[in-house]
Motif scaffolding. Structure first.
Motif, short mmCIF file in Angstrom:
data_model
loop_
_atom_site.label_atom_id
_atom_site.label_comp_id
_atom_site.label_asym_id
_atom_site.label_seq_id
_atom_site.Cartn_x
_atom_site.Cartn_y
_atom_site.Cartn_z
N TYR A 348 0.92 -1.18 0.10
CA TYR A 348 0.00 0.09 0.02
C TYR A 348 0.79 1.28 0.12
O TYR A 348 0.54 2.27 0.37
CB TYR A 348 -0.73 -0.07 1.19
N THR A 349 1.91 1.22 -0.44
CA THR A 349 2.99 2.41 -0.59
C THR A 349 2.57 3.29 -1.65
O THR A 349 1.92 2.76 -2.54
CB THR A 349 4.29 2.07 -0.61
N VAL A 350 2.83 4.63 -1.61
CA VAL A 350 2.45 5.61 -2.62
C VAL A 350 3.35 4.92 -4.02
O VAL A 350 2.86 5.04 -5.19
CB VAL A 350 2.94 6.83 -2.32
N GLU A 351 4.76 4.65 -3.78
CA GLU A 351 5.44 4.50 -4.87
C GLU A 351 4.91 3.09 -5.56
O GLU A 351 4.91 3.15 -7.00
CB GLU A 351 7.03 3.96 -4.52
N THR A 352 4.40 2.02 -5.03
CA THR A 352 3.97 0.92 -5.59
C THR A 352 2.61 1.25 -6.27
O THR A 352 2.36 0.89 -7.45
CB THR A 352 3.75 -0.22 -4.50
N CYS A 353 1.86 1.85 -5.65
CA CYS A 353 0.62 2.21 -6.35
C CYS A 353 0.67 2.98 -7.55
O CYS A 353 -0.04 2.96 -8.72
CB CYS A 353 -0.44 2.96 -5.34
N ALA A 354 1.68 4.12 -7.40
CA ALA A 354 1.75 5.08 -8.59
C ALA A 354 2.47 4.52 -9.84
O ALA A 354 1.78 4.55 -11.02
CB ALA A 354 2.60 6.19 -7.93
N ALA A 355 3.33 3.39 -9.34
CA ALA A 355 3.86 2.62 -10.40
C ALA A 355 2.82 1.71 -11.42
O ALA A 355 2.66 1.69 -12.58
CB ALA A 355 5.09 1.75 -9.84
N ARG A 356 1.78 1.17 -10.52
CA ARG A 356 0.71 0.34 -11.06
C ARG A 356 -0.25 1.28 -11.96
O ARG A 356 -0.78 0.81 -12.82
CB ARG A 356 0.17 -0.28 -10.13
N TYR A 357 -0.57 2.43 -11.39
CA TYR A 357 -1.35 3.24 -12.06
C TYR A 357 -0.61 3.73 -13.41
O TYR A 357 -1.36 3.78 -14.52
CB TYR A 357 -1.78 4.62 -11.50
N HIS A 358 0.67 4.03 -13.25
CA HIS A 358 1.24 4.47 -14.62
C HIS A 358 1.36 3.62 -15.61
O HIS A 358 1.14 3.67 -16.82
CB HIS A 358 2.82 4.82 -14.00
N ALA A 359 1.67 2.15 -15.18
CA ALA A 359 1.78 1.06 -16.05
C ALA A 359 0.34 1.23 -16.81
O ALA A 359 0.29 0.69 -17.99
CB ALA A 359 2.02 -0.15 -15.42
N LEU A 360 -0.70 1.06 -15.75
CA LEU A 360 -2.12 1.14 -16.63
C LEU A 360 -2.38 2.01 -17.60
O LEU A 360 -2.97 1.71 -18.64
CB LEU A 360 -3.17 1.13 -15.72
N PHE A 361 -2.07 3.19 -17.41
CA PHE A 361 -2.04 4.47 -18.24
C PHE A 361 -1.50 3.92 -19.76
O PHE A 361 -1.84 4.27 -20.67
CB PHE A 361 -1.62 5.78 -17.60
N GLU A 362 -0.01 3.70 -19.33
CA GLU A 362 0.75 3.38 -20.54
C GLU A 362 0.12 2.21 -21.50
O GLU A 362 0.15 2.37 -22.74
CB GLU A 362 2.11 3.03 -20.39
N LYS A 363 -0.54 1.35 -20.74
CA LYS A 363 -1.20 0.10 -21.66
C LYS A 363 -2.38 0.74 -22.22
O LYS A 363 -2.38 0.39 -23.52
CB LYS A 363 -1.65 -0.70 -20.58
N ILE A 364 -3.02 1.58 -21.62
CA ILE A 364 -4.36 2.28 -22.48
C ILE A 364 -3.91 2.87 -23.59
O ILE A 364 -4.41 2.77 -24.57
CB ILE A 364 -5.09 3.01 -21.34
N LEU A 365 -2.83 3.86 -23.48
CA LEU A 365 -2.45 4.62 -24.61
C LEU A 365 -1.81 3.80 -25.63
O LEU A 365 -1.95 3.92 -26.72
CB LEU A 365 -1.18 5.53 -23.90
N TRP A 366 -1.34 2.61 -25.47
CA TRP A 366 -0.45 1.93 -26.32
C TRP A 366 -1.69 1.17 -27.06
O TRP A 366 -1.51 1.20 -28.34
CB TRP A 366 0.26 0.66 -25.57
N GLU A 367 -2.70 0.66 -26.50
CA GLU A 367 -3.83 0.13 -27.23
C GLU A 367 -4.49 1.20 -28.04
O GLU A 367 -5.11 0.82 -28.89
CB GLU A 367 -4.51 -0.66 -26.10
#
Length: 369
Positions: A348-367
């Protein structure tokens, strides 16, 4: 990548805190983040990372916010708009139609929706579910903060698995320990005083503070202790009346909302979550992150996941006063392993959660390409 965090109606709850934390985590990863809200004079915004652009809309209603929102969209042209509340999403979708700016909507439901509307009449529940299906159906992604929330929203909104994502709340911040170390002037926390049981949250039905107060009365009959609940809400007078009825008013305190509850929680003899429903309870996660002894109700959703089915700390049935009192006595006698509690919320750290949101955003943009 540009992200707009859209929270026109801003309160003092968990959703607001989490979006402020998330903004800081994402800007640290190089995302351009804009934070849109009605006014900067609200709780938590003083903790917003200086690199996040704060934009005041001046209005918060679905229609009244449109001029400011459309103006922002045409000027900034964000890739994503992330909303933590349904009404904000409805306003954002209207602004997308009016402005013609094709951003991707990401929804972040923060609670178990079916429990939130369960006490409404049939017609009101049907309208709520219909609105959820329409709003969430327009989102590129829906991010639940617990497995229970993900399942609940998916069932109501009838969304495919590919649109549903689980990312924990960014609760454990780098400055959590520093905030917890700040001084507490309340006399109950002086050396040699009886242990203080602490609860945190809005004074409303969801939080189950009436059940906590009744359980506290049973515990207080067996040992010296006190109960302090940090929060504000419409049930203040009812809780004070109940404390007098239970003859524990002298050992019960409602100091109100505090922007830094962590200094109280870190010094508590016990933290109790007595909620009837949640999404992923931030106060419980923060208490664990501070190593505080805890007891929680097994409400939908979140506590069972966070506490690993009760192996980290006791889980009790919702609204079971006797079971809650017994668990409170048990933990006051034997607080358990603080390090085990801290380890339970490592995800539940900020770093872990931000990394996962960032990866999701990149995936959506790539698709999208």
């Amino acid at each position: 990548m540009r992200l707009a965090l859209f929270m026109p109606s801003f309160g003092d709850g968990g959703v607001e805190r989490m979006l402020v934390n998330l903004a800081g985590g994402l800007v640290e990863r190089g995302v351009q983040v804009d934070f849109l809200t009605r006014s900067r004079k609200v709780p938590y915004l003083d903790r917003l990372d200086a690199r996040v652009r704060l934009i005041e809309t001046g209005k918060s209603g679905r229609l009244s916010v449109q001029p400011a929102m459309c103006r922002y969209l045409r000027e900034a042209r964000p890739d994503f708009v992330l909303c933590g509340k349904d009404r904000a999403a409805q306003a954002a979708l209207l602004a997308r139609r009016l402005s013609g700016v094709p951003f991707e909507l990401v929804m972040r439901p923060g609670t178990t929706v079916s429990e939130r509307v369960a006490r409404r009449g049939f017609i009101k529940r049907w309208r709520a579910f219909r609105l959820i299906r329409s709003t969430y159906g327009s989102a590129a992604a829906v991010v639940g903060n617990s497995e229970g929330v993900v399942r609940d929203v998916q069932m109501i909104a009838e969304l495919p698995d590919a649109r549903m994502h689980l990312i924990r709340n960014p609760v454990v911040t780098p400055d959590l320990a520093a905030q917890a170390a700040e001084p507490v002037e309340h006399p109950w926390f002086a050396l040699g005083e009886p242990p203080v049981i602490v609860g945190v949250g809005g004074l409303r039905t969801q939080k189950g503070f009436d059940t906590l107060l009744r359980a506290f009365a049973q515990v207080r009959a067996q040992r010296a202790c006190r109960l302090l609940i940090l929060g504000e809400g419409r049930l203040r007078e009812e809780l004070q009346d109940l404390a007098r009825e239970l003859d524990v008013a002298e050992d019960f305190a409602l100091p109100g909302f505090d922007q830094n509850p962590y200094r109280f929680v870190a010094r508590a003899g016990l933290f109790v979550l007595a909620s009837r429903w949640e999404g992923s309870p931030n106060a419980l996660t923060e208490a664990l992150g501070l190593g505080a002894p805890v007891v929680a109700t097994d409400c939908p959703s979140g506590p069972r996941e966070i506490l690993a089915g009760g192996t980290v700390a006791p889980l009790v049935p919702v609204d079971d006063v006797a079971a809650l009192a017994a668990a409170m006595n048990q933990v006051l006698d034997n607080p358990g392993d603080a390090q085990k509690r801290r380890a339970a919320v490592a995800e539940y750290t900020v770093e872990t959660c931000a990394a996962r949101y960032h990866a999701l955003f990149e995936k959506i943009l790539w698709e999208r390409r």
